[in-house]
Scaffold this motif. Structure first.
Motif, PDB file in Angstrom:
ATOM      1  N   SER A 172       3.869  10.436  -8.484  1.00 56.49           N
ATOM      2  CA  SER A 172       4.792  10.368  -9.618  1.00 56.49           C
ATOM      3  C   SER A 172       4.606  11.498 -10.622  1.00 56.49           C
ATOM      4  CB  SER A 172       4.644   9.022 -10.333  1.00 56.49           C
ATOM      5  OG  SER A 172       3.330   8.902 -10.847  1.00 56.49           O
ATOM      6  N   GLY A 173       3.565  12.283 -10.491  1.00 59.62           N
ATOM      7  CA  GLY A 173       3.328  13.364 -11.452  1.00 59.62           C
ATOM      8  C   GLY A 173       4.042  14.638 -11.050  1.00 59.62           C
ATOM      9  N   PRO A 174       3.831  15.691 -11.840  1.00 60.75           N
ATOM     10  CA  PRO A 174       4.437  16.974 -11.492  1.00 60.75           C
ATOM     11  C   PRO A 174       3.778  17.554 -10.231  1.00 60.75           C
ATOM     12  CG  PRO A 174       3.021  17.205 -13.420  1.00 60.75           C
ATOM     13  CD  PRO A 174       3.098  15.741 -13.092  1.00 60.75           C
ATOM     14  N   VAL A 175       4.542  18.324  -9.491  1.00 61.78           N
ATOM     15  CA  VAL A 175       4.065  18.880  -8.228  1.00 61.78           C
ATOM     16  C   VAL A 175       2.857  19.778  -8.442  1.00 61.78           C
ATOM     17  CG1 VAL A 175       4.710  20.343  -6.261  1.00 61.78           C
ATOM     18  CG2 VAL A 175       6.354  18.741  -7.203  1.00 61.78           C
ATOM     19  N   ASP A 176       2.798  20.460  -9.557  1.00 63.43           N
ATOM     20  CA  ASP A 176       1.662  21.345  -9.837  1.00 63.43           C
ATOM     21  C   ASP A 176       0.347  20.568  -9.936  1.00 63.43           C
ATOM     22  OD1 ASP A 176       3.453  23.411  -9.920  1.00 63.43           O
ATOM     23  OD2 ASP A 176       3.609  23.426 -12.115  1.00 63.43           O
ATOM     24  N   GLY A 177       0.407  19.285 -10.262  1.00 62.01           N
ATOM     25  CA  GLY A 177      -0.798  18.487 -10.435  1.00 62.01           C
ATOM     26  C   GLY A 177      -1.234  17.733  -9.184  1.00 62.01           C
ATOM     27  N   SER A 222      -2.975  16.729  -5.734  1.00 71.72           N
ATOM     28  CA  SER A 222      -4.163  17.103  -4.960  1.00 71.72           C
ATOM     29  C   SER A 222      -3.784  16.984  -3.486  1.00 71.72           C
ATOM     30  CB  SER A 222      -5.343  16.199  -5.315  1.00 71.72           C
ATOM     31  OG  SER A 222      -5.019  14.858  -5.070  1.00 71.72           O
ATOM     32  N   TYR A 223      -4.501  17.702  -2.650  1.00 75.19           N
ATOM     33  CA  TYR A 223      -4.143  17.772  -1.239  1.00 75.19           C
ATOM     34  C   TYR A 223      -5.288  17.315  -0.355  1.00 75.19           C
ATOM     35  CZ  TYR A 223      -0.102  20.353  -2.820  1.00 75.19           C
ATOM     36  OH  TYR A 223       1.070  20.695  -3.443  1.00 75.19           O
ATOM     37  N   ILE A 224      -4.942  16.639   0.725  1.00 71.34           N
ATOM     38  CA  ILE A 224      -5.903  16.188   1.734  1.00 71.34           C
ATOM     39  C   ILE A 224      -5.401  16.709   3.073  1.00 71.34           C
ATOM     40  CG2 ILE A 224      -6.985  14.212   2.863  1.00 71.34           C
ATOM     41  CD1 ILE A 224      -6.392  12.599   0.287  1.00 71.34           C
ATOM     42  N   MET A 225      -6.190  17.540   3.719  1.00 72.03           N
ATOM     43  CA  MET A 225      -5.837  18.124   5.014  1.00 72.03           C
ATOM     44  C   MET A 225      -4.467  18.816   4.962  1.00 72.03           C
ATOM     45  SD  MET A 225      -7.281  15.137   7.560  1.00 72.03           S
ATOM     46  CE  MET A 225      -6.487  15.801   8.978  1.00 72.03           C
ATOM     47  N   GLY A 226      -4.147  19.434   3.853  1.00 70.42           N
ATOM     48  CA  GLY A 226      -2.895  20.163   3.717  1.00 70.42           C
ATOM     49  C   GLY A 226      -1.711  19.318   3.282  1.00 70.42           C
ATOM     50  N   PHE A 227      -1.883  18.014   3.221  1.00 75.71           N
ATOM     51  CA  PHE A 227      -0.808  17.115   2.789  1.00 75.71           C
ATOM     52  C   PHE A 227      -1.043  16.705   1.343  1.00 75.71           C
ATOM     53  CE2 PHE A 227      -1.198  16.220   7.363  1.00 75.71           C
ATOM     54  CZ  PHE A 227       0.103  16.467   7.767  1.00 75.71           C
ATOM     55  N   PRO A 228       0.022  16.487   0.575  1.00 75.84           N
ATOM     56  CA  PRO A 228      -0.177  15.903  -0.752  1.00 75.84           C
ATOM     57  C   PRO A 228      -0.900  14.553  -0.602  1.00 75.84           C
ATOM     58  CG  PRO A 228       2.097  16.632  -0.492  1.00 75.84           C
ATOM     59  CD  PRO A 228       1.440  16.743   0.854  1.00 75.84           C
ATOM     60  N   ALA A 229      -1.793  14.241  -1.531  1.00 77.54           N
ATOM     61  CA  ALA A 229      -2.598  13.022  -1.430  1.00 77.54           C
ATOM     62  C   ALA A 229      -1.730  11.777  -1.319  1.00 77.54           C
ATOM     63  CB  ALA A 229      -3.539  12.916  -2.624  1.00 77.54           C
ATOM     64  N   TRP A 230      -0.613  11.741  -2.048  1.00 78.70           N
ATOM     65  CA  TRP A 230       0.247  10.557  -1.993  1.00 78.70           C
ATOM     66  C   TRP A 230       0.812  10.365  -0.594  1.00 78.70           C
ATOM     67  CZ3 TRP A 230       5.260  10.884  -0.431  1.00 78.70           C
ATOM     68  CH2 TRP A 230       5.878  12.126  -0.499  1.00 78.70           C
ATOM     69  N   ILE A 276       0.844  -1.204   0.000  1.00 81.04           N
ATOM     70  CA  ILE A 276       0.000   0.000   0.000  1.00 81.04           C
ATOM     71  C   ILE A 276       0.876   1.250   0.000  1.00 81.04           C
ATOM     72  CG2 ILE A 276      -1.637   1.362   1.364  1.00 81.04           C
ATOM     73  CD1 ILE A 276      -2.877  -1.291   2.286  1.00 81.04           C
ATOM     74  N   TRP A 277       1.905   1.254   0.835  1.00 87.24           N
ATOM     75  CA  TRP A 277       2.794   2.415   0.910  1.00 87.24           C
ATOM     76  C   TRP A 277       3.457   2.678  -0.442  1.00 87.24           C
ATOM     77  CZ3 TRP A 277       8.117   2.516   0.228  1.00 87.24           C
ATOM     78  CH2 TRP A 277       8.732   3.729   0.521  1.00 87.24           C
ATOM     79  N   ALA A 278       3.981   1.650  -1.071  1.00 88.20           N
ATOM     80  CA  ALA A 278       4.701   1.821  -2.335  1.00 88.20           C
ATOM     81  C   ALA A 278       3.767   2.223  -3.469  1.00 88.20           C
ATOM     82  CB  ALA A 278       5.440   0.530  -2.701  1.00 88.20           C
ATOM     83  N   VAL A 279       2.621   1.556  -3.566  1.00 88.72           N
ATOM     84  CA  VAL A 279       1.698   1.844  -4.672  1.00 88.72           C
ATOM     85  C   VAL A 279       1.144   3.256  -4.560  1.00 88.72           C
ATOM     86  CG1 VAL A 279      -0.554   1.238  -5.646  1.00 88.72           C
ATOM     87  CG2 VAL A 279       1.125  -0.549  -5.157  1.00 88.72           C
ATOM     88  N   THR A 280       0.709   3.636  -3.363  1.00 90.38           N
ATOM     89  CA  THR A 280       0.136   4.974  -3.231  1.00 90.38           C
ATOM     90  C   THR A 280       1.219   6.044  -3.220  1.00 90.38           C
ATOM     91  OG1 THR A 280       0.068   4.773  -0.807  1.00 90.38           O
ATOM     92  CG2 THR A 280      -1.923   4.179  -2.020  1.00 90.38           C
ATOM     93  N   GLY A 281       2.339   5.779  -2.595  1.00 97.48           N
ATOM     94  CA  GLY A 281       3.412   6.771  -2.550  1.00 97.48           C
ATOM     95  C   GLY A 281       4.001   7.054  -3.911  1.00 97.48           C
ATOM     96  N   TYR A 282       4.335   6.019  -4.643  1.00102.67           N
ATOM     97  CA  TYR A 282       4.921   6.216  -5.961  1.00102.67           C
ATOM     98  C   TYR A 282       3.868   6.430  -7.040  1.00102.67           C
ATOM     99  CZ  TYR A 282       9.405   4.969  -3.992  1.00102.67           C
ATOM    100  OH  TYR A 282      10.552   4.954  -3.242  1.00102.67           O
ATOM    101  N   GLY A 283       2.701   5.848  -6.860  1.00102.13           N
ATOM    102  CA  GLY A 283       1.642   6.001  -7.862  1.00102.13           C
ATOM    103  C   GLY A 283       1.023   7.385  -7.851  1.00102.13           C
ATOM    104  N   LEU A 284       0.645   7.860  -6.669  1.00102.83           N
ATOM    105  CA  LEU A 284       0.019   9.183  -6.588  1.00102.83           C
ATOM    106  C   LEU A 284       1.040  10.308  -6.622  1.00102.83           C
ATOM    107  CD1 LEU A 284      -2.641   8.517  -3.786  1.00102.83           C
ATOM    108  CD2 LEU A 284      -3.028   8.677  -6.248  1.00102.83           C
TER     109      LEU A 284
END
Length: 117
Positions: free
Chosen positions: A54-59, A61-69, A44-52
């Protein structure tokens, strides 16, 4: 193999005359729960961390002020791991005495399905 009272013995000696403690099988099963939980946590850590992430920082999304990944892979995954551990300990693991067992206690342990003596 039967005893003098006619009960069937469930423990057998190996070629060296050694009877393995039946609690070892229960402990092995419980260890596999821990290994499985660790692997699931890592996946779960690897898939969500690297999957979410992996895009440019401008793209991002944020949850509670943290990047979604970061939120999903670190915060939500930690909450999941703690909850899953609490469930496994509460429902799947058994409370066993760690004192040495007599052969009769070991027989009773096996007959009760590895539960309490």
């Amino acid at each position: 193999m039967t005893t003098e009272t006619g009960e069937t013995r469930v423990l057998e000696k190996n070629e060296y005359g050694f009877i393995e403690d039946p609690r070892y099988k229960v402990c092995e099963k419980e260890a596999w729960y821990g290994i499985f939980l660790g692997i699931v946590n890592l996946v779960i850590w690897a898939v969500t961390g690297y999957g979410l992430g992996s895009g440019p920082v401008d793209g991002y999304s944020y949850i509670m002020g943290f990047p979604a990944w970061f939120f999903v892979s670190c915060i939500a995954n930690s909450i999941f791991a703690i909850a899953a551990t609490a469930y496994i300990v509460g429902k799947k693991m058994r409370d066993m005495p760690l004192d040495p067992m007599t052969e009769d206690e070991a027989e009773a342990f096996v007959r009760n399905g590895g539960g309490r003596l």
